[in-house]
Design an enzyme around this catalytic site. Structure first.
Site, mmCIF file in Angstrom:
data_model
loop_
_atom_site.group_PDB
_atom_site.id
_atom_site.type_symbol
_atom_site.label_atom_id
_atom_site.label_comp_id
_atom_site.label_asym_id
_atom_site.label_seq_id
_atom_site.Cartn_x
_atom_site.Cartn_y
_atom_site.Cartn_z
ATOM 1 C CE LYS A 53 -1.291 -3.636 -3.402
ATOM 2 N NZ LYS A 53 -2.547 -2.981 -2.969
ATOM 3 C CD GLU B 118 1.996 -12.738 9.436
ATOM 4 O OE1 GLU B 118 1.494 -13.203 10.463
ATOM 5 O OE2 GLU B 118 3.176 -12.914 9.109
ATOM 6 C CB CYS C 38 -6.670 -9.585 11.837
ATOM 7 S SG CYS C 38 -5.290 -9.025 12.851
ATOM 8 C CD GLU D 267 -11.585 -11.225 9.083
ATOM 9 O OE1 GLU D 267 -11.304 -11.413 7.887
ATOM 10 O OE2 GLU D 267 -10.736 -10.902 9.936
HETATM 11 P P1 NAD Z 1 -7.428 -7.998 1.161
HETATM 12 O O1 NAD Z 1 -7.010 -9.405 1.102
HETATM 13 O O2 NAD Z 1 -8.566 -7.552 0.329
HETATM 14 O O3 NAD Z 1 -6.211 -7.049 0.736
HETATM 15 C C1 NAD Z 1 -4.983 -7.086 1.420
HETATM 16 C C2 NAD Z 1 -3.898 -6.599 0.481
HETATM 17 O O4 NAD Z 1 -3.801 -7.516 -0.595
HETATM 18 C C3 NAD Z 1 -4.185 -5.232 -0.160
HETATM 19 O O5 NAD Z 1 -2.999 -4.499 -0.281
HETATM 20 C C4 NAD Z 1 -4.721 -5.602 -1.523
HETATM 21 O O6 NAD Z 1 -4.524 -4.624 -2.490
HETATM 22 C C5 NAD Z 1 -3.898 -6.836 -1.824
HETATM 23 N N1 NAD Z 1 -4.514 -7.737 -2.811
HETATM 24 C C6 NAD Z 1 -5.833 -7.941 -3.053
HETATM 25 N N2 NAD Z 1 -5.991 -8.828 -4.066
HETATM 26 C C7 NAD Z 1 -4.750 -9.187 -4.461
HETATM 27 C C8 NAD Z 1 -4.246 -10.064 -5.451
HETATM 28 N N3 NAD Z 1 -5.060 -10.748 -6.263
HETATM 29 N N4 NAD Z 1 -2.915 -10.207 -5.565
HETATM 30 C C9 NAD Z 1 -2.068 -9.529 -4.742
HETATM 31 N N5 NAD Z 1 -2.488 -8.670 -3.793
HETATM 32 C C10 NAD Z 1 -3.806 -8.503 -3.648
HETATM 33 O O7 NAD Z 1 -7.654 -7.648 2.683
HETATM 34 P P2 NAD Z 1 -8.100 -6.252 3.301
HETATM 35 O O8 NAD Z 1 -9.552 -6.089 3.112
HETATM 36 O O9 NAD Z 1 -7.189 -5.170 2.828
HETATM 37 O O10 NAD Z 1 -7.746 -6.461 4.838
HETATM 38 C C11 NAD Z 1 -8.585 -7.067 5.741
HETATM 39 C C12 NAD Z 1 -8.116 -8.473 6.027
HETATM 40 O O11 NAD Z 1 -6.796 -8.452 6.550
HETATM 41 C C13 NAD Z 1 -8.978 -9.145 7.083
HETATM 42 O O12 NAD Z 1 -9.253 -10.459 6.679
HETATM 43 C C14 NAD Z 1 -8.075 -9.126 8.310
HETATM 44 O O13 NAD Z 1 -8.376 -10.130 9.243
HETATM 45 C C15 NAD Z 1 -6.740 -9.300 7.703
HETATM 46 N N6 NAD Z 1 -5.671 -8.872 8.610
HETATM 47 C C16 NAD Z 1 -4.881 -9.819 9.187
HETATM 48 C C17 NAD Z 1 -3.881 -9.451 10.081
HETATM 49 C C18 NAD Z 1 -2.978 -10.484 10.721
HETATM 50 O O14 NAD Z 1 -1.942 -10.114 11.258
HETATM 51 N N7 NAD Z 1 -3.332 -11.759 10.699
HETATM 52 C C19 NAD Z 1 -3.697 -8.099 10.394
HETATM 53 C C20 NAD Z 1 -4.521 -7.157 9.790
HETATM 54 C C21 NAD Z 1 -5.513 -7.554 8.898
#
Ligand code: NAD
Length: 500
Positions: free
Chosen positions: A189, A265, A299, A398
């Site tokens: 997804k 992650e 991230c 963040e």
């Molecule tokens: P997010 O948590 O809003 O969304 C991430 C994914 O989760 C998306 O595909 C979203 O549709 C899905 N999602 C959201 N709510 C959900 C739910 N209730 N159930 C299931 N899936 C759901 O994060 P974002 O804004 O897309 O990404 C930014 C974040 O990702 C930042 O916190 C960043 O640090 C982190 N990130 C971490 C890494 C790592 O390797 N540690 C790498 C890249 C980004």
């Protein structure tokens, strides 16, 4: 491709396809219909994306399970699986311009970086796991002579993957490459904010020879398609990259459903320690390069510089000067190093944090404003705050934008205490000309990756993931195979000696 006009014209000629990829084909939108995909470059609509629902996820999971149970992919010889992944890596390289343009249209980063970093790293990741998969051996345990115990790793089955929008193709590859290499079926997804390249990758995977139903991509919203995948009772493992807030929900969904393995992650607030004997010029360059790279939407961005009082003024002045060379520009133009943040919501979030920084008494050294508003896109100046205290919002949360907070430290112990004063633990960096000192500090830092006199130098061979609220999983390296395999013992009883 070369030159601004070429890229823009090339991108204008693309017809991004936002329909789900299930069972080796594009499928028309289901009951959820579609939503608009808006480019952050200029605020224009570029595609319609299918709004996947639980029924779409279920269709993909049922097909993925069948493909796995029938051994369509898992039972192919390692050498055959390797050939498919290598072919896919090659197809990614062949389609590099298209994938780079889609990535830039979708999430706003400069196209030169999309191509050189995101697309090329994704191809390298796919090739690396393809090469690795037929070089792994299992174990024989040191049991008594009356037994032979085989300790083997088997594919886990159906892997669900949920990824964010900041490196859409690369995060997809970090999940999909080792999961497929291990023989699993995958349902992914992508983020609702940037789904186009993951969908295109699934098409290319089929072209490379991956059997139908082995790699499916269902776009949609998090609380709909994402939640349905995390709650699905027939998904064996959920590999999640995203925010800590969502990660905590995902873990609960696993508990509420089938206790699927969950690997998270998550976010970061990574410290960048500059000790009093550091090469300040090199440290400032590395810090500016890493915090402003990808519009600060990384991230592991070093968003908290913890700087010894003796070099504080020098470091701050240098970083502020370097910030000028990261001013946002047209992502299609050669030489642009910072593009647009992903959407209006993210723009507003970043500006809110900047306002909070000022309100709580941090000193705005440079930046702090929206720019290029006339383009219709979402651009923020590279921003540096000085005199930041550890209890301020901009030091704790963040931001995920081009905003650096500089925290003064009185001595090394204070610097380490400030560095670890965070719920996150993804990455860190320490700068000192004395390697003994740097390594002692590195040991004291609670983070998954600690850079010494460097930042964000990276390789597919090393694991990437966090301590504490930054998550539980590790992407990249051979360690990623652990997530996507079950460990099995086969105990064979043997006679004590040779029968007469
Ligand atoms: P997010 O948590 O809003 O969304 C991430 C994914 O989760 C998306 O595909 C979203 O549709 C899905 N999602 C959201 N709510 C959900 C739910 N209730 N159930 C299931 N899936 C759901 O994060 P974002 O804004 O897309 O990404 C930014 C974040 O990702 C930042 O916190 C960043 O640090 C982190 N990130 C971490 C890494 C790592 O390797 N540690 C790498 C890249 C980004």
């Amino acid at each position: 491709m070369d030159g601004a006009r070429d890229w823009q014209a090339y991108a204008a000629g693309l017809k991004p396809d936002g329909r789900a990829w299930i069972g080796g084909q594009r499928v028309p939108p289901g009951p959820g219909g579609v939503f608009d995909c808006i480019s952050p470059i200029d605020g224009r609509k570029i595609a319609e994306i299918s709004r996947g629902q639980a029924t779409d996820i279920d269709q993909a999971v049922v097909g993925a399970r069948r493909a796995f149970a029938e051994g369509r992919w898992a039972n192919r010889s390692p050498r055959e699986r390797k050939q498919v992944l290598l072919r896919l890596a090659e197809l990614v390289r062949i389609h590099a311009d298209e994938l780079a343009a889609l990535e830039t249209l979708d999430m706003g980063k400069p196209v030169a970086l999309s191509r050189a970093v995101d697309v090329m790293s994704a191809a390298q990741c796919l090739a690396w796991y393809g090469e690795a998969l037929d070089k792994r051996y299992d174990e024989i345990a040191p049991t008594p002579r009356t037994a032979l115990a085989l300790v083997t790793r088997e594919p886990i089955g159906v892997v669900g993957a949920i990824v964010p929008w900041n490196y859409p193709l690369l995060m997809t590859s970090w999940k999909v490459a080792p999961a497929l290499a291990a023989g699993n079926s995958v349902v992914l997804k992508p983020s609702e904010k940037a789904a186009l390249t993951a969908l295109r990758l699934a098409e290319l995977a089929c072209e490379a020879g991956l059997p139908e139903h082995v790699f499916n991509v269902v776009p949609g919203l998090g609380p709909e398609a994402g939640q349905a995948l995390a709650l699905h009772p027939d998904v064996d493992c959920l590999a999640f990259t995203g925010s800590t807030r969502t990660g905590k929900q995902i873990v609960q969904f696993a508990g509420q459903s089938n206790l699927k393995r969950v690997y998270t992650e998550l976010g970061g607030k990574s410290p960048f320690l500059v000790l009093d004997d550091a090469d300040v010029e090199a440290a400032a360059r590395a810090c500016a390069g890493a915090i402003f790279f990808n519009q600060g939407e990384s991230c592991n961005a070093p968003s908290r510089a913890v700087v010894h009082a003796r070099v504080l003024e020098d470091f701050t002045a240098r970083v502020a000067e370097l910030a000028q060379s990261y001013q946002p520009g047209d992502p299609w133009t050669r030489g642009t190093v910072m593009g647009a943040v992903v959407d209006r919501i993210q723009l507003d979030t970043v500006l809110r944090y900047i306002a909070a920084g000022r309100q709580e008494g941090a000193r705005l050294v440079t930046g702090g404003a929206r720019v290029r508003e006339d383009t219709g896109g979402f651009y923020v100046q590279p921003t540096v705050f000085g005199a930041v205290r550890s209890d301020m919002t901009i030091a704790r949360e963040e931001i995920f934008g081009p905003v650096l907070s500089i925290l003064p430290a009185t001595d090394v112990a204070h610097a380490v205490a400030l560095a670890n004063d965070t719920p996150y633990g993804l990455a860190a960096s320490v700068w000192s000309r004395d390697l003994d000192r740097a390594l002692t500090v590195a040991r004291a830092l609670r983070a998954g990756t600690v850079h010494v006199n460097s930042y964000d130098e990276d390789d597919i061979t090393v694991p990437f993931g966090g301590y504490k609220d930054s998550g539980t999983g590790r992407d990249k390296s051979l360690h990623a195979f652990d997530k996507y395999t079950e460990l099995k013992t086969t105990w064979i009883r043997l006679p004590a000696g040779i029968a007469p």
